[in-house]
Design a protein around this motif. Structure first.
Motif, PDB file in Angstrom:
ATOM      1  N   ILE A 292     -57.570 -69.083 -41.510  1.00  0.00           N
ATOM      2  CA  ILE A 292     -56.149 -68.830 -41.288  1.00  0.00           C
ATOM      3  C   ILE A 292     -55.300 -70.050 -41.692  1.00  0.00           C
TER       4      ILE A 292
ATOM      5  N   ALA B  33     -59.927 -65.207 -33.477  1.00  0.00           N
ATOM      6  CA  ALA B  33     -60.173 -64.409 -32.279  1.00  0.00           C
ATOM      7  C   ALA B  33     -61.594 -63.867 -32.167  1.00  0.00           C
TER       8      ALA B  33
ATOM      9  N   GLY C  41     -58.761 -73.307 -34.704  1.00  0.00           N
ATOM     10  CA  GLY C  41     -59.570 -74.324 -34.033  1.00  0.00           C
ATOM     11  C   GLY C  41     -58.771 -75.609 -33.846  1.00  0.00           C
TER      12      GLY C  41
ATOM     13  N   THR D 112     -51.338 -73.285 -27.844  1.00  0.00           N
ATOM     14  CA  THR D 112     -51.258 -74.722 -28.155  1.00  0.00           C
ATOM     15  C   THR D 112     -52.244 -75.469 -27.257  1.00  0.00           C
ATOM     16  N   SER D 113     -51.768 -76.316 -26.370  1.00  0.00           N
ATOM     17  CA  SER D 113     -52.687 -77.074 -25.517  1.00  0.00           C
ATOM     18  C   SER D 113     -51.918 -77.770 -24.406  1.00  0.00           C
TER      19      SER D 113
END
Ligand code: NAP
Length: 261
Positions: A68, A15, A92, A141-142
């Protein structure tokens, strides 16, 4: 609208920039205490200062540097958060490429970052949330989960695995006040999209701004989304008003996905 989450604690992963930062900003503005993470310490501390500057009195902003996608990074992030009421999973995205070039290691890296890490973090927080009778998990997510992008096969695969897992778990937690939803970004104006555009420019020999303008005009909204818009949607899903929404995949793409549903 008062989102009713003032005083809660949120762990917002990855973040220091972009969409994760947008989520942290929206939560902080709602009076939520946040723990933010990223690998790069400098940008992370800068973002923490920015968030403190806009936080209402008494709201805490803690920054934990670490990857992470590693067990140590997750343990440090969890240890810093007195109680995880809200978990925003993010990391990422995997690199683009041709599946013929991806070996087992490349797949494991993508699975670790974009599927197994959010699952590990859910495993750590969901039972305590259910015991307390309230919790919110939002996974970034995407749009590629809904409409795959061929060169992003690592992302398509890893994120679809996470989506399938969440579909099952989210129905087991909701009766105890814990919702789990996914936010699916289309094109948002962040470092990630600027890197992708630079890559496309280098490959085609065309100016990066020309390619960016083409992408913007191809989108029904005629522009890229903003991190603030993304953060606002995340904050709503984390609100007291969203307790009957679980297991959903909210696409934020300016209308780019052409289906009726
Ligand atoms: N922007 C878009 O248009 C778009 C579209 C679809 C999907 N997405 C996905 O949404 C996610 C966020 O994208 P974004 O656009 O916000 O990217 P971004 O602007 O590049 O920001 C990524 C953030 O995540 C942190 N980060 C990356 N890997 C990390 C790790 N392993 N551990 C901890 N922190 C990490 C970065 O900081 P450090 O590098 O310092 O760690 C940075 O703060 C990505 O998975 C991306 O693929 C984005």
């Amino acid at each position: 609208m008062d989102l009713g989450i003032q005083g809660r604690w949120a762990l917002v992963c990855a973040a220091s920039k972009g969409l994760g930062k947008g989520c942290a900003r929206a939560l902080v503005q709602e009076g939520v205490n946040v723990v933010i993470t990223a690998r790069g310490e400098e940008a992370l501390q800068r973002t923490a200062e920015e968030l403190r500057a806009l936080a209402p009195p008494g709201v805490q902003v803690l920054a934990v540097a670490g990857d992470i996608a590693t067990a140590e990074g997750r343990a440090a992030a969890l240890a810093a958060c007195p109680q995880v009421d809200i978990l925003v999973n993010n990391a990422g995205g995997p690199p683009p490429g041709d599946f013929r070039d991806w070996d087992r290691e490349a797949w494991i890296r993508a699975l670790d970052a974009n599927m197994l890490t959010p699952i590990e973090l859910m495993k750590a927080v969901v039972d305590p949330m259910m015991a307390r009778g309230w919790g919110r998990v939002v996974n970034i997510t995407s749009a590629a989960v809904k409409a795959p992008i061929d060169i992003l096969g690592l992302s398509n695969g890893a994120r679809s695995g996470l989506t399938g897992f969440v579909a099952g778990l989210s129905r087991k937690t909701v009766a105890r006040g814990v919702t789990i939803n996914n936010l699916l970004p289309g094109p948002f104006d962040t470092d990630r999209i600027r890197q992708t555009l630079q890559g496309a420019a280098a490959k085609s020999g065309r100016p990066v701004e020309e390619i960016a303008e083409e992408r913007r005009t191809q989108n029904p909204a005629g522009r890229f989304g903003t991190a603030d818009e993304f953060g606002a949607a995340c904050a709503f899903l984390c609100s007291v008003h969203a307790g009957f929404i679980t297991g959903q995949n909210l696409l934020m793409d300016g209308g780019a996905y052409p289906g009726t549903f």
